[in-house]
Design a protein around this motif. Structure first.
Motif, PDB file in Angstrom:
ATOM      1  N   GLY A  40      -7.122  -8.540  -6.166  1.00 57.09           N
ATOM      2  CA  GLY A  40      -6.975  -7.303  -5.399  1.00 57.09           C
ATOM      3  C   GLY A  40      -8.302  -6.594  -5.191  1.00 57.09           C
ATOM      4  O   GLY A  40      -8.590  -6.084  -4.105  1.00 57.09           O
ATOM      5  N   ASN A 182      -2.743  -3.228  -7.854  1.00 55.48           N
ATOM      6  CA  ASN A 182      -1.857  -2.655  -6.828  1.00 55.48           C
ATOM      7  C   ASN A 182      -2.621  -1.737  -5.878  1.00 55.48           C
ATOM      8  O   ASN A 182      -2.450  -1.806  -4.658  1.00 55.48           O
ATOM      9  CB  ASN A 182      -0.710  -1.870  -7.478  1.00 55.48           C
ATOM     10  CG  ASN A 182       0.325  -2.755  -8.112  1.00 55.48           C
ATOM     11  OD1 ASN A 182       0.480  -3.914  -7.751  1.00 55.48           O
ATOM     12  ND2 ASN A 182       1.054  -2.220  -9.085  1.00 55.48           N
ATOM     13  N   LEU A 183      -3.438  -0.863  -6.447  1.00 54.64           N
ATOM     14  CA  LEU A 183      -4.216   0.071  -5.638  1.00 54.64           C
ATOM     15  C   LEU A 183      -5.152  -0.677  -4.690  1.00 54.64           C
ATOM     16  O   LEU A 183      -5.204  -0.386  -3.492  1.00 54.64           O
ATOM     17  CB  LEU A 183      -5.020   1.008  -6.547  1.00 54.64           C
ATOM     18  CG  LEU A 183      -5.895   2.047  -5.847  1.00 54.64           C
ATOM     19  CD1 LEU A 183      -5.019   3.061  -5.116  1.00 54.64           C
ATOM     20  CD2 LEU A 183      -6.792   2.743  -6.867  1.00 54.64           C
ATOM     21  N   SER A 186      -3.222  -2.552  -1.952  1.00 57.82           N
ATOM     22  CA  SER A 186      -2.625  -1.598  -1.008  1.00 57.82           C
ATOM     23  C   SER A 186      -3.658  -1.052  -0.027  1.00 57.82           C
ATOM     24  O   SER A 186      -3.429  -1.026   1.187  1.00 57.82           O
ATOM     25  CB  SER A 186      -1.974  -0.437  -1.757  1.00 57.82           C
ATOM     26  OG  SER A 186      -0.937  -0.894  -2.574  1.00 57.82           O
ATOM     27  N   PHE A 189      -4.826  -3.833   2.290  1.00 55.06           N
ATOM     28  CA  PHE A 189      -3.791  -4.145   3.274  1.00 55.06           C
ATOM     29  C   PHE A 189      -3.809  -3.122   4.412  1.00 55.06           C
ATOM     30  O   PHE A 189      -3.790  -3.484   5.587  1.00 55.06           O
ATOM     31  CB  PHE A 189      -2.409  -4.174   2.608  1.00 55.06           C
ATOM     32  CG  PHE A 189      -1.309  -4.538   3.551  1.00 55.06           C
ATOM     33  CD1 PHE A 189      -1.006  -5.869   3.798  1.00 55.06           C
ATOM     34  CD2 PHE A 189      -0.584  -3.555   4.216  1.00 55.06           C
ATOM     35  CE1 PHE A 189      -0.002  -6.222   4.686  1.00 55.06           C
ATOM     36  CE2 PHE A 189       0.420  -3.892   5.112  1.00 55.06           C
ATOM     37  CZ  PHE A 189       0.720  -5.234   5.341  1.00 55.06           C
ATOM     38  N   ILE A 190      -3.860  -1.849   4.062  1.00 51.04           N
ATOM     39  CA  ILE A 190      -3.896  -0.790   5.070  1.00 51.04           C
ATOM     40  C   ILE A 190      -5.147  -0.934   5.936  1.00 51.04           C
ATOM     41  O   ILE A 190      -5.088  -0.861   7.166  1.00 51.04           O
ATOM     42  CB  ILE A 190      -3.837   0.607   4.410  1.00 51.04           C
ATOM     43  CG1 ILE A 190      -2.452   0.819   3.805  1.00 51.04           C
ATOM     44  CG2 ILE A 190      -4.189   1.710   5.399  1.00 51.04           C
ATOM     45  CD1 ILE A 190      -2.369   2.000   2.847  1.00 51.04           C
TER      46      ILE A 190
END
Length: 195
Positions: A40, A182-183, A186, A189-190
């Motif tokens: 990530g 996760n952060l 996310s 992805f955005i």
């Protein structure tokens, strides 16, 4: 093209998977939460850094260093495929860092930064040669032709600095790897898919 891109991605997954396991001993415990965080983190930092660096190059030198040829976004500075590609590289860096740590060397952070800066150039060459076979095009095309447009020595200092920065980020993110994984995923992805 989509089918070829999926096959190409699965090929890269297999190569990175086996390369990772070649770096560690069979007794090494793999921490899935940490692997997730590394993936990530690289998805986030890789994609945003590509846009930032290429924007700087356009401003300072009137030309980008590279242009993505496959699923480009942000003026070709990064791509949808880069999201997955950088995630795979994060997975790989988990094993690289574990290998370096297992050697108990002095100046581990400097060694990590040097290793990934050289390795990143080699991986870019590998990815572009492989994509030429699978997709009949380069994933990204470097405008400087010093290394056949597969990569360029001009990004070496960027990778060196990036490696040094990643050491510090990983130290902090390992305190809560799932949260930071996760952060990072996310935000990446955005940034890649929704902007």
């Amino acid at each position: 093209m989509v089918t070829n891109l999926i096959i190409f991605f699965l090929y890269l997954v297999a190569v990175i998977y086996f390369a990772g396991f070649a770096l560690i001993s069979s007794s090494t415990q793999i921490r899935i939460k940490e692997v997730y965080m590394y993936s990530g983190t690289l998805a986030l930092i890789g994609c945003i850094s590509e846009v930032a660096i290429n924007s700087f190059c356009r401003t300072a030198f009137d030309s980008p260093l590279w242009i993505y040829q496959v699923t480009p976004v942000h003026n070709g500075d990064t791509s949808i495929f880069a999201f997955f590609q950088w995630s795979l590289y994060g997975y790989h860096l988990y094993f690289v860092q574990n290998k370096i740590q297992s050697l108990n060397l002095k100046h581990e952070a400097y060694i990590f930064a040097a290793v990934i800066s050289v390795e990143a150039l080699l991986l870019e060459i590998f990815v572009n040669i492989s994509s030429k076979f699978f997709l009949n095009t380069f994933i990204f095309y470097y405008l400087p032709g010093d290394m056949g447009h597969l990569t360029t020595v001009y990004v070496f200092p960027v990778y060196l600095l990036g490696g040094a920065i990643l050491i510090e980020i990983f130290k902090r993110f390992l305190q809560d790897p799932v949260f930071f994984g996760n952060l990072s995923f996310s935000i990446a992805f955005i940034f890649v898919f929704l902007s």
